[in-house]
Scaffold this motif. Structure first.
Motif, mmCIF file in Angstrom:
data_model
loop_
_atom_site.group_PDB
_atom_site.id
_atom_site.type_symbol
_atom_site.label_atom_id
_atom_site.label_comp_id
_atom_site.label_asym_id
_atom_site.label_seq_id
_atom_site.Cartn_x
_atom_site.Cartn_y
_atom_site.Cartn_z
ATOM 1 N N VAL A 50 0.836 -1.207 0.000
ATOM 2 C CA VAL A 50 0.000 0.000 0.000
ATOM 3 C C VAL A 50 0.868 1.254 0.000
ATOM 4 O O VAL A 50 0.616 2.208 -0.751
ATOM 5 N N MET A 51 1.889 1.282 0.829
ATOM 6 C CA MET A 51 2.780 2.447 0.867
ATOM 7 C C MET A 51 3.557 2.591 -0.443
ATOM 8 O O MET A 51 3.833 3.705 -0.871
ATOM 9 N N CYS A 52 3.891 1.487 -1.078
ATOM 10 C CA CYS A 52 4.593 1.540 -2.370
ATOM 11 C C CYS A 52 3.732 2.293 -3.379
ATOM 12 O O CYS A 52 4.207 3.205 -4.055
ATOM 13 N N LYS A 53 2.482 1.919 -3.466
ATOM 14 C CA LYS A 53 1.577 2.582 -4.405
ATOM 15 C C LYS A 53 1.333 4.040 -4.007
ATOM 16 O O LYS A 53 1.388 4.940 -4.839
ATOM 17 N N THR A 54 1.075 4.260 -2.723
ATOM 18 C CA THR A 54 0.704 5.598 -2.250
ATOM 19 C C THR A 54 1.850 6.590 -2.385
ATOM 20 O O THR A 54 1.662 7.702 -2.880
ATOM 21 N N ASN A 56 4.629 6.504 -4.246
ATOM 22 C CA ASN A 56 4.992 6.785 -5.637
ATOM 23 C C ASN A 56 3.934 7.648 -6.319
ATOM 24 O O ASN A 56 4.264 8.557 -7.085
ATOM 25 N N PHE A 57 2.664 7.376 -6.043
ATOM 26 C CA PHE A 57 1.576 8.168 -6.602
ATOM 27 C C PHE A 57 1.633 9.608 -6.098
ATOM 28 O O PHE A 57 1.566 10.555 -6.888
ATOM 29 N N LEU A 58 1.752 9.791 -4.783
ATOM 30 C CA LEU A 58 1.794 11.142 -4.214
ATOM 31 C C LEU A 58 3.012 11.925 -4.694
ATOM 32 O O LEU A 58 2.927 13.132 -4.923
ATOM 33 N N GLN A 59 4.120 11.256 -4.842
ATOM 34 C CA GLN A 59 5.324 11.935 -5.334
ATOM 35 C C GLN A 59 5.106 12.444 -6.754
ATOM 36 O O GLN A 59 5.424 13.592 -7.063
ATOM 37 N N GLY A 60 4.542 11.627 -7.607
ATOM 38 C CA GLY A 60 4.279 12.052 -8.977
ATOM 39 C C GLY A 60 3.271 13.185 -9.044
ATOM 40 O O GLY A 60 3.464 14.165 -9.773
ATOM 41 N N VAL A 61 2.205 13.074 -8.258
ATOM 42 C CA VAL A 61 1.166 14.110 -8.244
ATOM 43 C C VAL A 61 1.735 15.431 -7.737
ATOM 44 O O VAL A 61 1.470 16.502 -8.306
ATOM 45 N N ALA A 62 2.524 15.377 -6.671
ATOM 46 C CA ALA A 62 3.092 16.608 -6.104
ATOM 47 C C ALA A 62 4.050 17.281 -7.074
ATOM 48 O O ALA A 62 4.027 18.509 -7.237
ATOM 49 N N VAL A 63 4.883 16.497 -7.732
ATOM 50 C CA VAL A 63 5.834 17.083 -8.694
ATOM 51 C C VAL A 63 5.086 17.664 -9.890
ATOM 52 O O VAL A 63 5.389 18.775 -10.348
ATOM 53 N N ALA A 64 4.096 16.932 -10.393
ATOM 54 C CA ALA A 64 3.324 17.437 -11.536
ATOM 55 C C ALA A 64 2.572 18.714 -11.171
ATOM 56 O O ALA A 64 2.563 19.685 -11.938
ATOM 57 N N SER A 65 1.967 18.747 -9.999
ATOM 58 C CA SER A 65 1.235 19.957 -9.612
ATOM 59 C C SER A 65 2.190 21.129 -9.382
ATOM 60 O O SER A 65 1.841 22.274 -9.676
ATOM 61 N N SER A 66 3.398 20.859 -8.892
ATOM 62 C CA SER A 66 4.394 21.939 -8.760
ATOM 63 C C SER A 66 4.763 22.508 -10.124
ATOM 64 O O SER A 66 4.810 23.724 -10.305
ATOM 65 N N VAL A 67 5.012 21.627 -11.069
ATOM 66 C CA VAL A 67 5.381 22.070 -12.419
ATOM 67 C C VAL A 67 4.234 22.839 -13.058
ATOM 68 O O VAL A 67 4.442 23.909 -13.654
ATOM 69 N N PHE A 68 3.013 22.328 -12.923
ATOM 70 C CA PHE A 68 1.861 23.019 -13.496
ATOM 71 C C PHE A 68 1.631 24.378 -12.838
ATOM 72 O O PHE A 68 1.267 25.353 -13.508
ATOM 73 N N LEU A 108 -3.642 14.268 -10.760
ATOM 74 C CA LEU A 108 -4.169 13.004 -10.236
ATOM 75 C C LEU A 108 -4.467 12.022 -11.370
ATOM 76 O O LEU A 108 -4.174 10.827 -11.264
ATOM 77 N N ALA A 109 -5.028 12.526 -12.453
ATOM 78 C CA ALA A 109 -5.378 11.660 -13.584
ATOM 79 C C ALA A 109 -4.139 11.112 -14.284
ATOM 80 O O ALA A 109 -4.119 9.942 -14.692
ATOM 81 N N ILE A 110 -3.107 11.948 -14.415
ATOM 82 C CA ILE A 110 -1.886 11.501 -15.093
ATOM 83 C C ILE A 110 -1.237 10.346 -14.345
ATOM 84 O O ILE A 110 -0.755 9.385 -14.946
ATOM 85 N N PHE A 111 -1.232 10.417 -13.015
ATOM 86 C CA PHE A 111 -0.526 9.408 -12.224
ATOM 87 C C PHE A 111 -1.436 8.316 -11.675
ATOM 88 O O PHE A 111 -0.971 7.446 -10.938
ATOM 89 N N ALA A 112 -2.716 8.324 -12.011
ATOM 90 C CA ALA A 112 -3.635 7.273 -11.556
ATOM 91 C C ALA A 112 -3.204 5.874 -12.015
ATOM 92 O O ALA A 112 -3.308 4.927 -11.236
ATOM 93 N N PRO A 113 -2.695 5.694 -13.240
ATOM 94 C CA PRO A 113 -2.254 4.344 -13.627
ATOM 95 C C PRO A 113 -1.144 3.788 -12.735
ATOM 96 O O PRO A 113 -0.999 2.570 -12.612
ATOM 97 N N LEU A 114 -0.389 4.660 -12.104
ATOM 98 C CA LEU A 114 0.678 4.206 -11.216
ATOM 99 C C LEU A 114 0.119 3.408 -10.039
ATOM 100 O O LEU A 114 0.777 2.503 -9.533
ATOM 101 N N LEU A 115 -1.098 3.733 -9.616
ATOM 102 C CA LEU A 115 -1.718 2.982 -8.520
ATOM 103 C C LEU A 115 -1.954 1.522 -8.906
ATOM 104 O O LEU A 115 -1.906 0.630 -8.065
#
Length: 140
Positions: A50-54, A56-68, A108-115
């Motif tokens: 669960v932590m592996c998925k969470t 990695n997902f949160l890291q991608g979402v946070a970086v993408a939202s920072s860039v956006f 969130l949508a971009i990194f949803a497949p990572l889950l």
């Protein structure tokens, strides 16, 4: 009443963008960095599926939202500078908040497949034993 007016004037679109950028950075700092540091030091993953998925997902979402968010700030500043002579560029606070909500949803949508894809791979690590002469051999 007068203090309320001062407060509303301080909430500019740029400040909204900066708070959003801070939230994304805090997400990385609080949730992703400690786990990634532990993983880098031990070279093992102790945190489970669960932590592996969470993480990695949160890291991608946070970086993408920072860039956006940085991109949105850049576009806002560009329009404020280039449109200043024609008509002043004055984006609304509501528009900025709506834009940021859309950017978070896109992240969130971009990194949803990572889950669905992220998984912990279990490998057998051989136990090593030291012999009397100091060499190391696999323990059977």
């Amino acid at each position: 009443m007068r203090e309320n007016i001062k407060y509303m004037a301080a909430v500019s679109v740029t400040n909204i963008f900066l708070v959003n950028l801070s939230v994304a950075d805090l997400l990385v700092t609080l949730f992703c960095m400690p786990v990634q540091i532990a993983k880098s030091v031990t070279l093992l993953w102790y945190f489970g599926e669960v932590m592996c998925k969470t993480v990695n997902f949160l890291q991608g979402v946070a970086v993408a939202s920072s860039v956006f968010t940085i991109t949105a700030m850049s576009v806002d500043r560009y329009l404020a500078i280039t449109q200043s002579l024609r008509q002043p560029w004055m984006p609304s606070r509501r528009g900025a908040c709506s834009l940021l909500a859309c950017l978070w949803l896109i992240s969130l949508a971009i990194f949803a497949p990572l889950l669905a894809v992220a998984a912990v791979e279990r490998e057998m690590v051989p136990m090593l034993a030291r012999t009397k002469n100091g060499s190391v051999r696999p323990n059977s």
